[in-house]
Design a protein around this motif. Structure first.
Motif, PDB file in Angstrom:
ATOM      1  N   SER A   1     -66.950  16.622 -50.522  1.00 41.45           N
ATOM      2  CA  SER A   1     -66.561  16.418 -51.911  1.00 41.45           C
ATOM      3  C   SER A   1     -65.194  17.318 -52.242  1.00 41.45           C
ATOM      4  N   PRO A   2     -64.108  16.718 -52.439  1.00 38.62           N
ATOM      5  CA  PRO A   2     -62.845  17.538 -52.978  1.00 38.62           C
ATOM      6  C   PRO A   2     -63.222  18.200 -54.205  1.00 38.62           C
ATOM      7  N   ARG A   3     -63.712  17.864 -55.145  1.00 44.88           N
ATOM      8  CA  ARG A   3     -64.125  18.627 -56.364  1.00 44.88           C
ATOM      9  C   ARG A   3     -64.849  19.856 -56.099  1.00 44.88           C
ATOM     10  N   ALA A   4     -65.900  19.634 -55.380  1.00 43.96           N
ATOM     11  CA  ALA A   4     -66.879  20.692 -54.977  1.00 43.96           C
ATOM     12  C   ALA A   4     -65.802  21.991 -54.178  1.00 43.96           C
ATOM     13  N   GLY A   5     -65.162  21.414 -53.152  1.00 45.44           N
ATOM     14  CA  GLY A   5     -64.341  22.182 -52.307  1.00 45.44           C
ATOM     15  C   GLY A   5     -63.264  23.066 -53.232  1.00 45.44           C
ATOM     16  N   VAL A   6     -62.739  22.645 -54.239  1.00 41.80           N
ATOM     17  CA  VAL A   6     -61.956  23.219 -55.065  1.00 41.80           C
ATOM     18  C   VAL A   6     -62.540  24.181 -55.849  1.00 41.80           C
ATOM     19  N   ALA A   7     -63.721  23.897 -56.431  1.00 46.77           N
ATOM     20  CA  ALA A   7     -64.557  24.716 -57.299  1.00 46.77           C
ATOM     21  C   ALA A   7     -65.081  25.879 -56.459  1.00 46.77           C
ATOM     22  N   THR A   8     -65.249  25.594 -55.107  1.00 45.32           N
ATOM     23  CA  THR A   8     -65.888  26.666 -54.363  1.00 45.32           C
ATOM     24  C   THR A   8     -64.706  27.735 -54.155  1.00 45.32           C
ATOM     25  N   VAL A   9     -63.726  27.239 -53.968  1.00 43.95           N
ATOM     26  CA  VAL A   9     -62.611  27.937 -53.348  1.00 43.95           C
ATOM     27  C   VAL A   9     -62.239  28.766 -54.733  1.00 43.95           C
ATOM     28  N   ALA A  10     -62.136  28.363 -55.734  1.00 47.70           N
ATOM     29  CA  ALA A  10     -61.887  28.810 -57.198  1.00 47.70           C
ATOM     30  C   ALA A  10     -62.898  29.905 -57.457  1.00 47.70           C
ATOM     31  N   VAL A  11     -64.057  29.771 -57.307  1.00 50.17           N
ATOM     32  CA  VAL A  11     -65.200  30.739 -57.366  1.00 50.17           C
ATOM     33  C   VAL A  11     -64.831  32.018 -56.748  1.00 50.17           C
ATOM     34  N   LEU A  12     -64.918  31.614 -55.223  1.00 50.29           N
ATOM     35  CA  LEU A  12     -64.593  32.735 -54.339  1.00 50.29           C
ATOM     36  C   LEU A  12     -63.534  33.477 -54.556  1.00 50.29           C
ATOM     37  N   GLY A  13     -62.351  32.768 -54.744  1.00 49.46           N
ATOM     38  CA  GLY A  13     -60.915  33.519 -54.989  1.00 49.46           C
ATOM     39  C   GLY A  13     -61.057  34.382 -56.205  1.00 49.46           C
ATOM     40  N   GLY A  14     -61.791  33.999 -57.431  1.00 52.05           N
ATOM     41  CA  GLY A  14     -62.037  34.847 -58.651  1.00 52.05           C
ATOM     42  C   GLY A  14     -63.118  35.979 -58.275  1.00 52.05           C
ATOM     43  N   PHE A  15     -64.003  35.797 -57.410  1.00 53.06           N
ATOM     44  CA  PHE A  15     -64.766  37.242 -56.919  1.00 53.06           C
ATOM     45  C   PHE A  15     -64.007  37.963 -56.169  1.00 53.06           C
ATOM     46  N   MET A  16     -63.256  37.429 -55.371  1.00 46.57           N
ATOM     47  CA  MET A  16     -62.320  38.461 -54.649  1.00 46.57           C
ATOM     48  C   MET A  16     -61.137  39.109 -55.396  1.00 46.57           C
ATOM     49  N   TYR A  17     -61.013  38.528 -56.565  1.00 52.38           N
ATOM     50  CA  TYR A  17     -59.835  39.089 -57.550  1.00 52.38           C
ATOM     51  C   TYR A  17     -60.727  40.067 -58.357  1.00 52.38           C
ATOM     52  N   VAL A  18     -61.629  39.898 -58.782  1.00 53.97           N
ATOM     53  CA  VAL A  18     -62.321  41.085 -59.394  1.00 53.97           C
ATOM     54  C   VAL A  18     -62.879  42.135 -58.520  1.00 53.97           C
ATOM     55  N   LEU A  19     -63.267  41.933 -57.421  1.00 50.69           N
ATOM     56  CA  LEU A  19     -63.525  43.045 -56.405  1.00 50.69           C
ATOM     57  C   LEU A  19     -62.386  43.993 -56.154  1.00 50.69           C
ATOM     58  N   ARG A  20     -61.092  43.051 -55.948  1.00 48.67           N
ATOM     59  CA  ARG A  20     -60.127  43.883 -55.857  1.00 48.67           C
ATOM     60  C   ARG A  20     -59.583  44.633 -57.116  1.00 48.67           C
TER      61      ARG A  20
END
Length: 51
Positions: free
Chosen positions: A17-36
């Motif tokens: 699902s393109p929408r689910a893929g984009v959402a998952t990448v956004a969530v993981l990217g945000g999580f990595m940003y917060v950790l950084r």
């Protein structure tokens, strides 16, 4: 690289699902940003305490 692994996993499990893929990448990217930011804040505090 994360995008490719996510796409392959979604195809493997039949959950493409393109929408689910984009959402998952956004969530993981945000999580990595917060950790950084937390890691940087911690190192900044230790540098200030060393003065």
């Amino acid at each position: 690289m994360l995008n490719v692994l996510l796409a392959q996993a979604m195809l493997l499990f039949g959950a493409w699902s393109p929408r689910a893929g984009v959402a998952t990448v956004a969530v993981l990217g945000g999580f990595m940003y917060v950790l950084r930011m937390l890691y940087r804040g911690k190192s900044m505090q230790t540098q200030q305490g060393a003065r």
